[in-house]
Design a protein around this motif. Structure first.
Motif, PDB file in Angstrom:
ATOM      1  N   SER A  24      39.655  37.168  37.336  1.00  0.00           N
ATOM      2  CA  SER A  24      40.398  36.861  38.443  1.00  0.00           C
ATOM      3  C   SER A  24      39.552  36.862  39.971  1.00  0.00           C
ATOM      4  O   SER A  24      38.769  37.916  40.088  1.00  0.00           O
ATOM      5  N   SER A  25      39.501  35.759  40.662  1.00  0.00           N
ATOM      6  CA  SER A  25      38.714  35.881  41.929  1.00  0.00           C
ATOM      7  C   SER A  25      39.432  36.814  42.958  1.00  0.00           C
ATOM      8  O   SER A  25      38.852  36.824  44.006  1.00  0.00           O
ATOM      9  N   TYR A  26      40.509  37.299  42.537  1.00  0.00           N
ATOM     10  CA  TYR A  26      41.270  38.258  43.428  1.00  0.00           C
ATOM     11  C   TYR A  26      40.927  39.533  43.251  1.00  0.00           C
ATOM     12  O   TYR A  26      41.421  40.415  44.071  1.00  0.00           O
ATOM     13  N   GLU A  27      40.179  40.050  41.978  1.00  0.00           N
ATOM     14  CA  GLU A  27      39.894  41.262  41.806  1.00  0.00           C
ATOM     15  C   GLU A  27      38.616  41.507  42.359  1.00  0.00           C
ATOM     16  O   GLU A  27      37.652  40.866  42.083  1.00  0.00           O
ATOM     17  N   ASN A  28      38.480  42.792  43.214  1.00  0.00           N
ATOM     18  CA  ASN A  28      37.154  43.108  43.355  1.00  0.00           C
ATOM     19  C   ASN A  28      36.556  44.215  42.260  1.00  0.00           C
ATOM     20  O   ASN A  28      37.301  45.234  41.688  1.00  0.00           O
ATOM     21  N   MET A  29      35.456  44.267  42.160  1.00  0.00           N
ATOM     22  CA  MET A  29      34.694  45.091  41.299  1.00  0.00           C
ATOM     23  C   MET A  29      33.787  45.989  42.084  1.00  0.00           C
ATOM     24  O   MET A  29      33.298  45.725  43.224  1.00  0.00           O
ATOM     25  N   VAL A  30      33.646  47.251  41.892  1.00  0.00           N
ATOM     26  CA  VAL A  30      32.731  48.220  42.556  1.00  0.00           C
ATOM     27  C   VAL A  30      31.447  48.078  41.861  1.00  0.00           C
ATOM     28  O   VAL A  30      31.377  48.055  40.681  1.00  0.00           O
ATOM     29  N   PRO A  31      30.274  48.645  42.696  1.00  0.00           N
ATOM     30  CA  PRO A  31      29.312  48.633  41.917  1.00  0.00           C
ATOM     31  C   PRO A  31      29.022  49.425  40.824  1.00  0.00           C
ATOM     32  O   PRO A  31      29.643  50.687  40.626  1.00  0.00           O
ATOM     33  N   GLY A  32      28.382  48.880  39.633  1.00  0.00           N
ATOM     34  CA  GLY A  32      28.417  49.747  38.283  1.00  0.00           C
ATOM     35  C   GLY A  32      29.539  49.432  37.358  1.00  0.00           C
ATOM     36  O   GLY A  32      29.420  49.633  36.245  1.00  0.00           O
ATOM     37  N   GLN A  33      30.694  48.904  38.063  1.00  0.00           N
ATOM     38  CA  GLN A  33      31.811  48.552  37.143  1.00  0.00           C
ATOM     39  C   GLN A  33      31.401  47.301  36.121  1.00  0.00           C
ATOM     40  O   GLN A  33      30.545  46.464  36.600  1.00  0.00           O
ATOM     41  N   VAL A  34      31.736  47.188  34.907  1.00  0.00           N
ATOM     42  CA  VAL A  34      31.644  46.399  33.890  1.00  0.00           C
ATOM     43  C   VAL A  34      33.003  45.523  33.488  1.00  0.00           C
ATOM     44  O   VAL A  34      34.066  46.317  33.320  1.00  0.00           O
ATOM     45  N   ALA A  35      32.838  44.270  33.399  1.00  0.00           N
ATOM     46  CA  ALA A  35      34.132  43.465  33.198  1.00  0.00           C
ATOM     47  C   ALA A  35      33.625  42.447  32.067  1.00  0.00           C
ATOM     48  O   ALA A  35      32.471  42.004  32.089  1.00  0.00           O
ATOM     49  N   ARG A  36      34.551  42.154  31.131  1.00  0.00           N
ATOM     50  CA  ARG A  36      34.397  41.006  30.338  1.00  0.00           C
ATOM     51  C   ARG A  36      35.591  39.922  30.253  1.00  0.00           C
ATOM     52  O   ARG A  36      36.826  40.504  30.223  1.00  0.00           O
ATOM     53  N   GLY A  37      35.220  38.734  30.628  1.00  0.00           N
ATOM     54  CA  GLY A  37      36.443  37.855  30.558  1.00  0.00           C
ATOM     55  C   GLY A  37      35.999  36.548  29.877  1.00  0.00           C
ATOM     56  O   GLY A  37      34.576  36.339  29.716  1.00  0.00           O
TER      57      GLY A  37
END
Length: 71
Positions: A24-37
């Motif tokens: 989602s372009s509405y979710e922010n990630m913090v440095p070091g966080q990993v996401a898969r999509g």
């Protein structure tokens, strides 16, 4: 995200309920966080994806080559 094909045309991602998880372009990630999509790009017949370009809201950019499928 933008997808460029081998002819230099840019393709925008589709707004769809495709495979999950989706980014989602509405979710922010913090440095070091990993996401898969998954990001879905509608392409016409014969279109040859070449590279994925990305831009973060913080201003960083990059390009990733799209690997060619094995025959």
């Amino acid at each position: 995200f933008d997808l460029k094909d081998s002819d230099g045309h840019t393709h925008d991602p589709a707004i769809t309920s495709g495979p999950t998880p989706q980014i989602s372009s509405y979710e922010n990630m913090v440095p070091g966080q990993v996401a898969r999509g998954f990001i879905v790009f509608p392409l016409g017949d014969g279109s040859d994806p070449a590279e994925l370009e990305y831009r973060s809201s913080a201003g960083s950019t990059g390009t990733i080559a799209v690997p060619k499928p094995s025959p």
